[in-house]
Design a protein around this motif. Structure first.
Motif, short mmCIF file in Angstrom:
data_model
loop_
_atom_site.label_atom_id
_atom_site.label_comp_id
_atom_site.label_asym_id
_atom_site.label_seq_id
_atom_site.Cartn_x
_atom_site.Cartn_y
_atom_site.Cartn_z
N ASN A 151 0.82 -1.21 0.00
CA ASN A 151 0.00 0.00 0.00
C ASN A 151 0.85 1.26 0.00
O ASN A 151 0.33 2.35 -0.19
N ASN A 152 2.11 1.10 0.25
CA ASN A 152 3.04 2.22 0.28
C ASN A 152 4.41 1.70 -0.15
O ASN A 152 4.62 0.50 -0.25
N LEU A 153 5.30 2.62 -0.39
CA LEU A 153 6.62 2.24 -0.90
C LEU A 153 7.66 2.43 0.20
O LEU A 153 7.87 3.56 0.66
N PHE A 154 8.29 1.35 0.61
CA PHE A 154 9.28 1.40 1.68
C PHE A 154 10.62 0.93 1.17
O PHE A 154 10.71 -0.03 0.40
N PHE A 155 11.66 1.59 1.67
CA PHE A 155 13.01 1.31 1.22
C PHE A 155 13.79 0.53 2.27
O PHE A 155 13.59 0.70 3.48
N GLY A 156 14.71 -0.30 1.80
CA GLY A 156 15.63 -0.99 2.67
C GLY A 156 16.77 -0.08 3.09
O GLY A 156 16.84 1.08 2.70
N THR A 157 17.68 -0.63 3.88
CA THR A 157 18.77 0.15 4.47
C THR A 157 19.81 0.55 3.43
O THR A 157 20.44 1.58 3.54
N GLY A 158 19.99 -0.25 2.41
CA GLY A 158 20.98 0.07 1.39
C GLY A 158 22.26 -0.71 1.55
O GLY A 158 22.61 -1.18 2.64
N THR A 159 22.96 -0.88 0.44
CA THR A 159 24.28 -1.52 0.40
C THR A 159 25.23 -0.62 -0.37
O THR A 159 24.91 -0.16 -1.46
N ARG A 160 26.40 -0.40 0.22
CA ARG A 160 27.40 0.43 -0.46
C ARG A 160 28.28 -0.47 -1.32
O ARG A 160 28.96 -1.36 -0.80
N LEU A 161 28.28 -0.22 -2.60
CA LEU A 161 29.12 -0.96 -3.55
C LEU A 161 30.34 -0.12 -3.89
O LEU A 161 30.22 1.03 -4.32
N THR A 162 31.51 -0.72 -3.71
CA THR A 162 32.77 -0.06 -4.08
C THR A 162 33.43 -0.90 -5.15
O THR A 162 33.65 -2.11 -4.95
#
Lengths: 109, 114
Positions: A95-106
């Motif tokens: 019903n809504n758009l939620f984001f995860g914590t994220g991953t930093r790619l190097t």
């Protein structure tokens, strides 16, 4: 939702190798998923999306895989380039758009 | 073409002051979202506007936060009596329809509360 106080997961890959970034989502009712790329100082940029009636979708150098059984999403980047270095977020929508914590790619040249 | 525009790009304020952050979505987009991103963190949902429907305010962290969307276009996020923990990047995003479509993000407003 995010876990406050934790550092972003990180992934380092050699230039030219393939990258796999994983994401676990929480809502079994989510039917739409998106991957975003965020470079430093910029807003998130759309990469690829997938609907729940699919388990794989391919774009240019990127593939998203969806496993609804275990609520897992992955982003594969082929032949990773230095310009791919960024933070990658998955997002789920019911019903809504939620984001995860994220991953930093190097990407290591 | 014009994307999502946010202003100001940077805002420094003193603790206790009120601030207003502006978002100009892409023309014709009916859905507008506000997210907050603290340093090194993910995106925290704040509020969602869809057409003429009542907004989903479930993500607003306290009653010091409010948002309006006038004429179905421009949105303003207001933070009253700012606190240091309000320091973050505030991101606005819009999309054409109600769901199952990608969001287009602005570059954000970096808010620093001293």
């Amino acid at each position: 939702g995010e876990s406050v106080g934790l550092h972003l997961p990180t992934l380092s890959v050699q230039e030219g190798d393939n990258s796999i970034i994983n994401c676990a989502y929480s809502n079994s009712a989510s039917d739409y998923f998106i991957w975003y790329k965020q470079e430093s100082g910029k807003g998130p940029q759309f990469i690829i999306d997938i609907r729940s009636n699919m388990d794989k979708r391919q774009g240019q150098r990127v593939t998203v895989l969806l496993n609804k059984t275990v609520k897992h999403l992955s982003l594969q980047i082929a032949a990773t380039q230095p310009g791919d270095s960024a933070v990658y977020f998955c997002a789920e929508e019911a019903n809504n758009l939620f984001f995860g914590t994220g991953t930093r790619l190097t990407v290591i040249p | 073409g014009a994307g999502v525009s946010q202003s100001p790009s940077n805002k420094v304020t003193e603790k206790g002051k009120d601030v207003e952050l502006r978002c100009d979505p892409i023309s014709g987009h009916t859905a507008l979202y506000w997210y907050r991103q603290s340093l090194g963190q993910g995106l925290e949902f704040l509020i969602y506007f869809q057409g003429n429907s009542a907004p989903d305010k479930s993500g607003l962290p306290s009653d010091r936060f409010s948002a309006e969307r006038t004429g179905g276009s421009v949105s303003t996020l207001t933070i009253q009596r700012t606190q240091q923990e309000d320091s973050a990047v505030y991101l606005c995003a819009s999309r054409e329809g109600a769901g199952d479509e990608k969001l287009f993000f602005g570059s954000g407003t970096q808010l620093s509360v001293l």
